[in-house]
Motif scaffolding. Structure first.
Motif, PDB file in Angstrom:
ATOM      1  N   GLY A   5       0.946  -1.138  -0.033  1.00 25.51           N
ATOM      2  CA  GLY A   5      -0.037  -0.110   0.071  1.00 25.51           C
ATOM      3  C   GLY A   5       0.776   1.118  -0.155  1.00 25.51           C
ATOM      4  N   ILE A   6       0.519   1.968  -0.959  1.00 28.63           N
ATOM      5  CA  ILE A   6       1.157   3.424  -0.987  1.00 28.63           C
ATOM      6  C   ILE A   6       0.207   4.420  -0.627  1.00 28.63           C
ATOM      7  CG2 ILE A   6       2.477   4.917  -2.197  1.00 28.63           C
ATOM      8  CD1 ILE A   6       3.024   2.682  -4.205  1.00 28.63           C
ATOM      9  N   ARG A   7       0.574   5.073   0.572  1.00 24.60           N
ATOM     10  CA  ARG A   7      -0.243   6.336   0.981  1.00 24.60           C
ATOM     11  C   ARG A   7       0.110   7.597   0.542  1.00 24.60           C
ATOM     12  NH1 ARG A   7       1.133   3.817   6.605  1.00 24.60           N
ATOM     13  NH2 ARG A   7       2.858   5.331   6.226  1.00 24.60           N
ATOM     14  N   GLY A   8      -1.135   8.405   0.513  1.00 25.33           N
ATOM     15  CA  GLY A   8      -0.739   9.788  -0.120  1.00 25.33           C
ATOM     16  C   GLY A   8      -1.870  10.528   0.339  1.00 25.33           C
ATOM     17  N   ALA A   9      -1.552  11.899   0.533  1.00 28.69           N
ATOM     18  CA  ALA A   9      -2.782  12.785   0.954  1.00 28.69           C
ATOM     19  C   ALA A   9      -2.419  14.425   0.270  1.00 28.69           C
ATOM     20  CB  ALA A   9      -2.963  12.967   2.293  1.00 28.69           C
ATOM     21  N   THR A  10      -3.497  15.013   0.304  1.00 25.80           N
ATOM     22  CA  THR A  10      -3.162  16.529  -0.089  1.00 25.80           C
ATOM     23  C   THR A  10      -4.633  17.144   0.276  1.00 25.80           C
ATOM     24  OG1 THR A  10      -2.759  17.871  -2.101  1.00 25.80           O
ATOM     25  CG2 THR A  10      -4.489  16.418  -2.687  1.00 25.80           C
ATOM     26  N   THR A  11      -4.479  18.407  -0.031  1.00 23.57           N
ATOM     27  CA  THR A  11      -5.871  19.301   0.526  1.00 23.57           C
ATOM     28  C   THR A  11      -5.988  20.160  -0.731  1.00 23.57           C
ATOM     29  OG1 THR A  11      -4.216  20.957   1.424  1.00 23.57           O
ATOM     30  CG2 THR A  11      -5.101  19.270   2.881  1.00 23.57           C
ATOM     31  N   VAL A  12      -7.497  20.666  -0.573  1.00 22.84           N
ATOM     32  CA  VAL A  12      -7.730  21.637  -1.574  1.00 22.84           C
ATOM     33  C   VAL A  12      -8.105  22.835  -0.693  1.00 22.84           C
ATOM     34  CG1 VAL A  12      -8.438  20.123  -3.213  1.00 22.84           C
ATOM     35  CG2 VAL A  12      -9.888  20.978  -1.512  1.00 22.84           C
ATOM     36  N   THR A  13      -8.038  24.075  -1.411  1.00 19.15           N
ATOM     37  CA  THR A  13      -8.466  25.367  -0.841  1.00 19.15           C
ATOM     38  C   THR A  13      -9.829  25.631  -0.704  1.00 19.15           C
ATOM     39  OG1 THR A  13      -6.364  26.252  -1.633  1.00 19.15           O
ATOM     40  CG2 THR A  13      -8.007  27.705  -0.854  1.00 19.15           C
ATOM     41  N   ASN A  14     -10.386  25.241  -1.818  1.00 21.22           N
ATOM     42  CA  ASN A  14     -12.111  25.207  -2.060  1.00 21.22           C
ATOM     43  C   ASN A  14     -12.771  23.910  -2.368  1.00 21.22           C
ATOM     44  OD1 ASN A  14     -12.105  28.279  -1.583  1.00 21.22           O
ATOM     45  ND2 ASN A  14     -10.915  28.001  -3.395  1.00 21.22           N
ATOM     46  N   ASN A  15     -13.914  23.769  -1.871  1.00 15.18           N
ATOM     47  CA  ASN A  15     -14.820  22.609  -2.250  1.00 15.18           C
ATOM     48  C   ASN A  15     -15.442  22.817  -3.774  1.00 15.18           C
ATOM     49  OD1 ASN A  15     -16.448  20.184  -2.134  1.00 15.18           O
ATOM     50  ND2 ASN A  15     -18.232  21.268  -1.265  1.00 15.18           N
ATOM     51  N   THR A  24      -6.145  15.413  -6.995  1.00 10.90           N
ATOM     52  CA  THR A  24      -6.429  14.048  -7.030  1.00 10.90           C
ATOM     53  C   THR A  24      -5.529  13.770  -8.319  1.00 10.90           C
ATOM     54  OG1 THR A  24      -8.666  14.063  -6.628  1.00 10.90           O
ATOM     55  CG2 THR A  24      -7.874  12.177  -7.560  1.00 10.90           C
ATOM     56  N   VAL A  25      -5.487  14.157  -9.393  1.00  9.17           N
ATOM     57  CA  VAL A  25      -4.537  13.721 -10.293  1.00  9.17           C
ATOM     58  C   VAL A  25      -2.768  14.114 -10.075  1.00  9.17           C
ATOM     59  CG1 VAL A  25      -3.841  14.086 -12.804  1.00  9.17           C
ATOM     60  CG2 VAL A  25      -6.164  13.887 -12.234  1.00  9.17           C
ATOM     61  N   THR A  26      -2.945  15.195  -9.469  1.00  4.34           N
ATOM     62  CA  THR A  26      -1.455  15.700  -9.174  1.00  4.34           C
ATOM     63  C   THR A  26      -0.685  14.644  -7.893  1.00  4.34           C
ATOM     64  OG1 THR A  26      -1.829  17.827  -9.478  1.00  4.34           O
ATOM     65  CG2 THR A  26       0.077  17.525  -8.076  1.00  4.34           C
ATOM     66  N   LEU A  27      -1.809  14.383  -7.172  1.00  6.85           N
ATOM     67  CA  LEU A  27      -1.309  13.410  -6.062  1.00  6.85           C
ATOM     68  C   LEU A  27      -1.038  12.041  -6.516  1.00  6.85           C
ATOM     69  CD1 LEU A  27      -0.577  12.550  -3.058  1.00  6.85           C
ATOM     70  CD2 LEU A  27      -3.244  12.334  -2.592  1.00  6.85           C
ATOM     71  N   LEU A  28      -1.749  11.544  -7.320  1.00  2.31           N
ATOM     72  CA  LEU A  28      -1.834  10.339  -8.112  1.00  2.31           C
ATOM     73  C   LEU A  28      -0.477  10.175  -8.802  1.00  2.31           C
ATOM     74  CD1 LEU A  28      -2.672   7.159  -8.587  1.00  2.31           C
ATOM     75  CD2 LEU A  28      -3.663   8.074 -10.547  1.00  2.31           C
ATOM     76  N   ARG A 105       7.617   5.017  -1.241  1.00  2.51           N
ATOM     77  CA  ARG A 105       7.544   6.300  -1.075  1.00  2.51           C
ATOM     78  C   ARG A 105       6.247   6.918  -0.872  1.00  2.51           C
ATOM     79  NH1 ARG A 105      11.367   5.727   1.045  1.00  2.51           N
ATOM     80  NH2 ARG A 105      13.398   5.190   0.314  1.00  2.51           N
ATOM     81  N   HIS A 106       5.953   7.284   0.289  1.00  2.00           N
ATOM     82  CA  HIS A 106       4.558   8.113   0.480  1.00  2.00           C
ATOM     83  C   HIS A 106       4.409   9.319   0.108  1.00  2.00           C
ATOM     84  CE1 HIS A 106       3.618   4.070   2.350  1.00  2.00           C
ATOM     85  NE2 HIS A 106       4.483   3.952   3.198  1.00  2.00           N
ATOM     86  N   VAL A 107       3.387  10.007  -0.346  1.00  2.00           N
ATOM     87  CA  VAL A 107       3.442  11.245  -0.678  1.00  2.00           C
ATOM     88  C   VAL A 107       2.493  12.220  -0.164  1.00  2.00           C
ATOM     89  CG1 VAL A 107       3.151  12.893  -2.602  1.00  2.00           C
ATOM     90  CG2 VAL A 107       4.228  10.640  -3.097  1.00  2.00           C
ATOM     91  N   TYR A 108       2.811  13.225   0.543  1.00  2.00           N
ATOM     92  CA  TYR A 108       1.940  14.240   1.317  1.00  2.00           C
ATOM     93  C   TYR A 108       2.243  15.544   0.645  1.00  2.00           C
ATOM     94  CZ  TYR A 108       0.728  10.493   4.540  1.00  2.00           C
ATOM     95  OH  TYR A 108       0.568   9.045   4.777  1.00  2.00           O
ATOM     96  N   LEU A 109       1.040  16.119   0.311  1.00  2.00           N
ATOM     97  CA  LEU A 109       1.087  17.530  -0.756  1.00  2.00           C
ATOM     98  C   LEU A 109       0.438  18.577   0.193  1.00  2.00           C
ATOM     99  CD1 LEU A 109       0.649  16.299  -4.043  1.00  2.00           C
ATOM    100  CD2 LEU A 109       2.983  16.483  -3.033  1.00  2.00           C
TER     101      LEU A 109
END
Length: 123
Positions: A5-15, A24-28, A105-109
Motif C-alpha cells: 500500500g502506498i499512502r498519499g494525501a493532499t488538500t484543496v483550498t475550496n470545495n 487528485t491527479v497531481t497526488l496520484l 515512497r508515500h506522498v503528502y502534499l
C-alpha cells in the motif's frame, strides 16, 4: 512480487470540482512517479475525502487518465474526527511490486504534510 500500500494525501483550498479533480491527479502522479509504477501494476486505489468536500467524485479524474480506465477505484468519506485536517483527499494505492516497505515512497502534499511529517520529509 508482493502487494504494498502506498499512502498519499493532499488538500484543496475550496470545495470546487475542478480543484478536487486537479489535486487528485497531481497526488496520484506524484505517487506513481516516486514509486516507479505503472497502471498495470496497480491492484486498486481507495480514495477518501473529508466530509466538507462533496463537489465531485475524485475517481472521475483518475478514470480519465490514459491507461487507468480498468484500474478498480473506490471513493468514500473519511471518518469525521473533530479537529482533523479539513478539505483533505487521501489515496491508498495497492500496488504489486518487488520493493520493500522501506523502499515505498508515500506522498503528502499541501497542508496534508502535517498528517505525517515523518514521511513527508522523505519525499
Amino acid at each position: 512480487m508482493v502487494n504494498r500500500g502506498i499512502r498519499g494525501a493532499t488538500t484543496v483550498t475550496n470545495n470546487e470540482e475542478g480543484e478536487i479533480l486537479r489535486e487528485t491527479v497531481t497526488l496520484l502522479r506524484e505517487i506513481v512517479d516516486k514509486n516507479d509504477v505503472i497502471a498495470e501494476d496497480i491492484c486498486s486505489v481507495w480514495i477518501t475525502m473529508t466530509e466538507d468536500l462533496d463537489a465531485t467524485f475524485p475517481a472521475r479524474a483518475i478514470r480519465e487518465i490514459a491507461g487507468w480506465e480498468l484500474v478498480p477505484l473506490m471513493c468514500s468519506v473519511e471518518i469525521p474526527v473533530k479537529g482533523s485536517l479539513p478539505r483533505c483527499i487521501r489515496l491508498m494505492v495497492q500496488v504489486n511490486t518487488d520493493k520493500t516497505q522501506r523502499e515505498i515512497r508515500h506522498v503528502y502534499l499541501n497542508e496534508a504534510k502535517r498528517l505525517r511529517p515523518d514521511l513527508a520529509q522523505n519525499q
